[in-house]
Design an enzyme around this catalytic site. Structure first.
Site, short mmCIF file in Angstrom:
data_model
loop_
_atom_site.label_atom_id
_atom_site.label_comp_id
_atom_site.label_asym_id
_atom_site.label_seq_id
_atom_site.Cartn_x
_atom_site.Cartn_y
_atom_site.Cartn_z
N HIS A 97 62.98 28.85 -60.95
CA HIS A 97 62.53 29.92 -60.08
C HIS A 97 61.52 29.34 -59.09
CE1 HIS A 97 59.61 29.67 -63.39
NE2 HIS A 97 58.71 30.12 -62.52
N LYS B 53 62.56 23.50 -62.99
CA LYS B 53 62.14 24.89 -62.84
C LYS B 53 63.24 25.66 -62.13
CE LYS B 53 58.20 27.42 -60.87
NZ LYS B 53 57.01 27.29 -59.98
#
Length: 218
Positions: free
Chosen positions: A106, A104
């Protein structure tokens, strides 16, 4: 409860949940197996809670020292969380973590969700077939500077993999860590033997399993 008791109880629980069935089933390796185990059928709150409790008992009975739990995606995620809850109920509060399939970029980012991988890490998964998720888990744990302690699985079929060793034995040999099953095929055989003795009857399940073990047993 002794180790034998919880293993017997697990076999009975798996049968009651229809996760363990007897008959004729084709395995991924193309073998005709006289039994089939599907951990995906522990799919409600009650059964998952009970399953996690068996994992916690198996980990404690193994006496393998560990500092935290890691569950590889996807099946290991619920097992890691459930097992941590059950261990806390038993007076052993440990952190847990799991991985994403894709990093991921963010928020908190990264592949690992939960507690940082540190110390001796217990890997929990449903079963071992090709050993891919264990290999990936061991790599992630070592890359983080932590130590893989053991792998806990629900059932060890105790049958040959590609060569003479079972999948569990191969994983243990490759990574230098023990594989701790909640139950094994030997426990299933012991339960069937005891059931037949109690009923004063014989069925063909044991004979079929014995023939299968003679051909494929590790």
């Amino acid at each position: 409860m002794s180790a034998t008791d919880f293993r017997t109880e697990f076999v009975e629980f798996a049968i009651a949940q229809n996760a363990l069935r007897f008959g004729e089933f084709k395995t991924k390796a193309g073998r005709l197996s006289p039994y089939f185990f599907n951990s995906g059928l522990f799919n409600d709150g009650a059964s998952m809670g009970k399953l996690a409790g068996f994992y916690a008992q198996a980990a404690m009975a193994s006496e393998v020292p560990f500092d935290m739990i890691f569950g590889p995606a996807y099946k290991g995620i619920t097992l890691a969380a459930g097992m941590a809850i059950k261990l806390a109920d038993m007076g052993r509060n440990v952190p847990f973590a799991f991985n994403r399939k894709e990093a991921k970029d963010h928020g908190e980012g990264g592949l690992i969700v939960g507690a940082p991988l540190a110390g001796r890490v217990l890997i929990v998964d449903d079963v071992i077939s090709a050993g891919t998720s264990v290999r990936e888990s061991v790599t992630m744990i070592r890359d983080a500077g932590a130590i893989p302690a053991a792998v806990v699985i629900s059932l060890d079929r105790q049958e040959k993999g590609l060569k003479e060793l079972s999948a569990a034995q191969e994983v243990s040999e490759q990574h230098g860590i023990p594989v701790v099953p909640v139950a094994t095929l030997a426990d299933i055989v012991a339960w069937l033997t005891e059931k037949n003795a109690a009923n004063g009857s014989e069925d063909d399940k044991l004979a079929k399993i014995a023939a299968y073990r003679a051909q494929y047993g590790a």
